[in-house]
Design a protein around this motif. Structure first.
Motif, mmCIF file in Angstrom:
data_model
loop_
_atom_site.group_PDB
_atom_site.id
_atom_site.type_symbol
_atom_site.label_atom_id
_atom_site.label_comp_id
_atom_site.label_asym_id
_atom_site.label_seq_id
_atom_site.Cartn_x
_atom_site.Cartn_y
_atom_site.Cartn_z
ATOM 1 N N THR A 255 41.395 35.700 41.595
ATOM 2 C CA THR A 255 41.407 36.360 41.784
ATOM 3 C C THR A 255 41.882 37.467 40.239
ATOM 4 N N CYS A 256 42.446 38.314 40.650
ATOM 5 C CA CYS A 256 42.482 39.403 38.902
ATOM 6 C C CYS A 256 43.541 37.796 38.598
ATOM 7 N N ALA A 257 44.212 36.982 37.413
ATOM 8 C CA ALA A 257 45.423 37.186 37.103
ATOM 9 C C ALA A 257 46.216 38.428 37.221
ATOM 10 N N VAL A 258 46.084 39.715 36.599
ATOM 11 C CA VAL A 258 46.640 40.815 36.599
ATOM 12 C C VAL A 258 47.519 41.313 37.641
ATOM 13 N N CYS A 259 46.097 41.423 38.581
ATOM 14 C CA CYS A 259 46.604 43.190 39.458
ATOM 15 C C CYS A 259 46.167 42.124 40.285
ATOM 16 N N GLY A 260 45.925 40.757 40.864
ATOM 17 C CA GLY A 260 44.709 40.654 41.835
ATOM 18 C C GLY A 260 43.703 40.777 42.723
ATOM 19 N N VAL A 275 40.005 38.050 34.637
ATOM 20 C CA VAL A 275 40.430 39.574 34.961
ATOM 21 C C VAL A 275 39.388 40.025 35.355
ATOM 22 N N CYS A 276 40.422 41.329 36.427
ATOM 23 C CA CYS A 276 39.442 41.843 36.474
ATOM 24 C C CYS A 276 38.786 43.269 35.069
ATOM 25 N N ARG A 277 37.316 43.886 34.901
ATOM 26 C CA ARG A 277 37.292 44.862 33.523
ATOM 27 C C ARG A 277 38.704 45.749 33.416
ATOM 28 N N ALA A 278 39.217 45.789 34.333
ATOM 29 C CA ALA A 278 40.037 47.030 33.887
ATOM 30 C C ALA A 278 41.352 46.241 33.560
ATOM 31 N N ASP A 279 41.097 44.854 33.468
ATOM 32 C CA ASP A 279 42.689 44.172 32.666
ATOM 33 C C ASP A 279 42.468 43.607 31.469
ATOM 34 N N ALA A 280 41.207 42.781 31.688
ATOM 35 C CA ALA A 280 40.333 42.228 30.608
ATOM 36 C C ALA A 280 41.131 42.684 28.789
HETATM 37 ZN ZN LIG Z 1 43.050 42.670 37.322
#
Ligand SMILES: [Zn+2]
Length: 347
Positions: A255-260, A275-280
């Motif tokens: 899962t994304c380290a920032v938003c899960g 991380v997901c694209r939005a949080d990269a």
């Molecule tokens: Zn994320």
């Protein structure tokens, strides 16, 4: 570097089934018995909460040097301890670690490395069970007549008697091999995987700071490699994931380290892993689901089974690059053994 000088003492006392009163009766009973038979008995020091260096009924303190260290008595006393005595130099039972306050302590550990010192000596670094990382001088070890022989080579699981030094450097008094892990020295793949484990532990272990879980992880890693796994590098990578988790740097993989959010597609060591694209951020690179899944599987597989986890070469290469980058980022310094481990692989 917080220390708990008498933590083990306290634990030992609290675990005593009869408590202090019970032992008091026992001691009293022995004194009475001694009085009747007319023989002098050594005072019982087992439950004493403070260090009692130099206070002995049998005259050991007479042979202490002015600075409190043992002088000429060392050799004779050491031999006696190794064969007959169940107690250390200050009358305590053997087996107390560095923090027990006594000048001589017993430990078991895995040798991480050794460097030459002067003409005939070496400094060995050992990850111990009860005293964290210990650096100690092995005197005369490079002479052909040395009693240490090959007992303090890297990878070796040893039982040690060590004299506590004034600074960070102690002195090895005795060393016995518990397990030589000989297989690791005869095979390049096993050796490279083992070196990675030793170096990573050397990086994260603190001197004289007890870390039993890290010691057990290393010992299990040595055993896993000694069993000649199909893929030693996978064992080393599984080891790194477990060591990172133990050290508080568990990488996000599924899962994304920032938003899960599930199914992350990028990887940024500084953000904590996948991380997901939005949080990269700008440092984030691409990461395939297969590579992240493989790392998650390796991390969740025991070291003794990790050598059997399969993946195709492309996934192995990608996941290894992600893991090595993450490890170097969080262990701060570049690890010398990782390029060697990478070269040792057929993939
Ligand atoms: Zn994320």
């Amino acid at each position: 570097m917080a220390r708990r000088p008498h933590g083990r003492q306290r634990d030992r006392r609290d675990r005593h089934p009869r408590g202090r009163a019970g032992r008091g009766r026992t001691a009293l009973g022995r004194e009475r018995q001694a009085g009747r038979s007319g023989t002098r008995r050594r005072p019982l020091l087992r439950g004493c909460p403070v260090a009692v260096r130099g206070h002995r009924a049998d005259g050991v303190q007479d042979r202490l040097a002015p600075d409190g260290r043992l002088a000429s008595a060392i050799g004779r006393r050491t031999r006696r301890i190794s064969t007959t005595s169940q107690r250390s130099l200050t009358g305590r039972p053997e087996g107390h670690g560095y923090d027990s306050g006594v000048p001589l302590y017993k430990e078991q550990g895995v040798v991480l490395r050794s460097v030459k010192l002067g003409e005939a000596d070496k400094i060995v670094t050992v990850m111990t069970q009860g005293s964290g990382k210990v650096r100690a001088v092995a005197k005369g070890i490079r002479k052909t007549t040395s009693r240490f022989g090959a007992r303090l080579e890297p990878f070796t699981h040893v039982s040690l008697m060590v004299y506590r030094g004034r600074g960070s450097l102690d002195t090895v008094s005795q060393a016995e091999i518990v397990s030589p892990f000989r297989a690791l020295r005869g095979d390049l793949g096993l050796f490279a995987a083992g070196e990675t484990m030793l170096e990573a532990v050397d990086k994260v272990a603190e001197e004289h700071e007890r870390n039993v879980r890290l010691f057990m992880l290393l010992l299990t890693g040595m055993r896993a490699l000694d069993a000649r796994p199909a893929d030693p590098a996978a064992v080393a990578e599984s080891f790194l994931l477990k060591l990172l988790s133990l050290s508080g740097f568990h990488p996000a993989l599924t899962t994304c380290a920032v938003c899960g959010a599930p199914a992350p597609e990028r990887f940024a060591s500084g953000l904590g892993g996948a991380v997901c694209r939005a949080d990269a951020d700008l440092d984030a690179g691409p990461a395939s689901l297969e590579a992240l899944d493989f790392l998650a599987t390796l991390g969740g597989t025991g070291l003794l089974e990790a050598g059997d986890v399969r993946a195709d070469n492309e996934v192995r290469r990608e996941s290894r690059a992600l893991l090595f980058g993450f490890t170097e980022y969080h262990l701060e310094r570049r690890m010398k053994s990782l390029p060697i481990l990478a070269r040792s692989l057929a993939t």
